[in-house]
Design an enzyme around this catalytic site. Structure first.
Site, PDB file in Angstrom:
ATOM      1  N   ASP A  64       0.801  -1.234   0.000  1.00  0.00           N
ATOM      2  CA  ASP A  64       0.000   0.000   0.000  1.00  0.00           C
ATOM      3  C   ASP A  64       0.833   1.283   0.000  1.00  0.00           C
ATOM      4  O   ASP A  64       1.775   1.425   0.788  1.00  0.00           O
ATOM      5  CB  ASP A  64      -0.882   0.054   1.247  1.00  0.00           C
ATOM      6  CG  ASP A  64      -1.755  -1.158   1.417  1.00  0.00           C
ATOM      7  OD1 ASP A  64      -1.678  -2.083   0.594  1.00  0.00           O
ATOM      8  OD2 ASP A  64      -2.516  -1.183   2.404  1.00  0.00           O
ATOM      9  N   GLU A 236     -10.598  -1.736   3.491  1.00  0.00           N
ATOM     10  CA  GLU A 236      -9.287  -1.209   3.818  1.00  0.00           C
ATOM     11  C   GLU A 236      -9.093   0.169   3.185  1.00  0.00           C
ATOM     12  O   GLU A 236      -9.838   0.586   2.293  1.00  0.00           O
ATOM     13  CB  GLU A 236      -8.181  -2.144   3.305  1.00  0.00           C
ATOM     14  CG  GLU A 236      -8.221  -3.548   3.904  1.00  0.00           C
ATOM     15  CD  GLU A 236      -7.032  -4.376   3.477  1.00  0.00           C
ATOM     16  OE1 GLU A 236      -6.264  -4.773   4.372  1.00  0.00           O
ATOM     17  OE2 GLU A 236      -6.863  -4.644   2.273  1.00  0.00           O
TER      18      GLU A 236
END
Length: 501
Positions: A64, A236
């Site tokens: 990420d 998320e």
């Protein structure tokens, strides 16, 4: 008009095999640090499959993007990073900087695990008014401290992101389970407070918190919306951002979900609505709405500090096969940065994304295309295709590997086929996908498509950004031949210079 009309080979689509979803947060939460993988000589970032126009670290695993902030003329890109090896684990924050969103310089690792656990995803802001007391214009990062529980912590830098000091009273938001993470923080001027969006993981939904000083947080509200046919998703990497829209303001909540993307595994969805400083309320629309219809754009969030520009970058991979992609000594890349705009389509707002105009700094001269292309290190291909009949677009190379895209004129859809004919795919049973379909979002008589082609990816956009499709591919060499059958087509391309010195 240059008509590119040749006979394209018919490519068979392999069958998709089901595989177990791999999620490190669930399946391997206490993974030990792997043996470091260090190349014998410094990398020139020129290995097989190494992206030439996308950010990758010199070596080791990334996922990420984190902590993106623009300050003093510099774009900071932090990201999930394993300093110890080329697989997920030992989560830390890597760091890269850029002055143009295109050329990147890798910096020292910014944050590593401590007694509270791994350093999971988060965000960064510039505290220009010193609300936290760390100093005027301090760079303050909020991140998830992850062990058997997930709690929110702070660190700050007063030297432009070179060094960070952890807040001694961490965590600032305590938690007793492993489903609360990825804080995205922004200043909400109307309510005169910092707002934090937190994802609830497998519990689904987004928690919103408020704070006057980044250190003391109170719960504001919970956002959740059930999605038809998707009863169990991991939510998320939330991002709550505002846009000017038709003379007013609309808010967009971006959420990455896994599994449960538009095709298989990971995907990024969004909700459009209103935010009053306490509660985000989604408009009545048919959800989920997808930011990208491909397999490989996940966990994207926007930079802070960019004013009216909303600039997003995503992780170019999918948890279905992220640990298996054939890349060494690095693993994974970021997408090209994209500018987000909220546009109107068929009476409803639609979140568009297009490659940032700074890509022009890499671009050579446009040339017309007949069949073969001088592809260079990477390139942009622009096709204007009539929609009076269906078409087949085929990119291929000297090895006979083919990337095939169907354009259906009646349904106004685009379909990408990724399989054994595309390039290397046997590393994962879930990598071959018979059809990756996306709506063209147009009623016009033609559509203009931009293909950004790198050594291991193809990103496709409509000219207004109303559709994007991002997919990894692993051909032996760049696709440098084009055939288009069906409708009339105008084709031009330009080389894109590699971003590495």
């Amino acid at each position: 008009m240059v008509a590119v009309i040749m006979t394209a080979a018919i490519i068979g689509c392999g069958s998709e095999e089901s595989g177990q979803d791999y999620n490190p947060l669930i399946d391997d939460p206490q993974q030990e640090n792997p043996t470091p993988e260090t190349p014998n000589t410094p990398s020139g970032r020129n290995e097989a499959y190494r992206p030439q126009i996308h950010y990758t670290p010199e070596k080791n695993w990334i996922n990420d993007p984190n902590g993106m902030v623009y300050a003093d003329g510099v774009y900071h890109l932090f990201y999930q990073y394993n300093p110890q090896g080329n697989v997920w684990g030992n989560m830390s924050w890597g760091h890269a900087t850029s002055k143009d969103l295109v050329h990147w310089e890798e910096q020292a690792v910014a944050l590593t695990r401590d007694e509270l656990g791994d350093i999971f995803s988060g965000s960064a802001v510039i505290d220009k008014n010193n609300t936290a007391g760390f100093g005027a214009n301090a760079m303050v990062v909020a991140y998830t401290s992850a062990s058997s529980v997930q709690q929110q912590s702070l660190a700050y830098s007063t030297d432009g992101g070179k060094n960070f000091t952890r807040y001694p009273s961490n965590p600032v938001i305590k938690n007793d389970d492993d489903n609360l993470r990825d804080p995205k923080v922004f200043w909400h001027e109307e309510s005169r407070q910092w707002v934090m969006a937190l994802a609830k993981g497998w519990k689904m939904g987004v928690e919103l918190y408020g704070s006057p000083d980044l250190k003391n947080w109170h719960h504001l509200s919970t956002f959740f919306k059930a999605l038809p046919g998707r009863p169990s998703l991991q939510w998320e990497c939330p991002d709550l951002i505002s846009f000017d829209y038709q003379g007013g303001k609309k808010w967009v909540m971006i959420v990455s979900v896994n599994p449960g993307g538009p095709i298989l595994g990971s995907g990024t969805m969004y909700f459009v609505g209103d935010f009053d400083g306490t509660t985000f309320t989604a408009d009545d629309m048919d959800y989920p709405l997808w930011l990208d219809y491909g397999m490989d754009n996940y966990a994207g969030v926007t930079w802070s500090g960019t004013g009216d520009r909303k600039i997003l970058i995503g992780w170019m991979n999918n948890w279905q096969y992220a640990g298996d992609v054939p890349c060494s000594p690095w693993r994974s890349a970021m997408t090209l940065p994209r500018e987000l705009k909220l546009i109107e389509h068929e009476g409803h707002p639609l979140l568009a994304n297009i490659v940032v105009p700074e890509i022009e700094t890499l671009a050579r001269t446009w040339v017309k295309v007949n069949s073969e292309m001088d592809a260079g290190d990477a390139y942009q291909l622009r096709l204007k295709i009539a929609l009076d009949r269906s078409s087949v677009i085929t990119l291929s190379n000297e090895y006979g590997e083919k990337f095939v895209v169907d354009v259906n004129h009646s349904q106004k859809t685009l379909s990408v086929h990724r399989n054994g004919s595309t390039g290397k795919s046997s590393f994962s049973s879930t990598f071959s996908i018979p059809s990756i379909q996306a709506p063209l979002h147009t009623k016009e008589s033609s559509v203009t498509l931009d293909f950004f082609v790198d050594r291991s990816s193809v990103e496709i956009f409509t000219s207004d950004g109303s559709m994007s499709v991002t997919n990894l591919v692993f051909p032996q060499s760049l696709y440098d031949r084009l055939t288009v059958t069906g409708a009339d087509c105008e084709a031009q391309m330009r080389q894109l210079r590699r971003i590495w010195n």
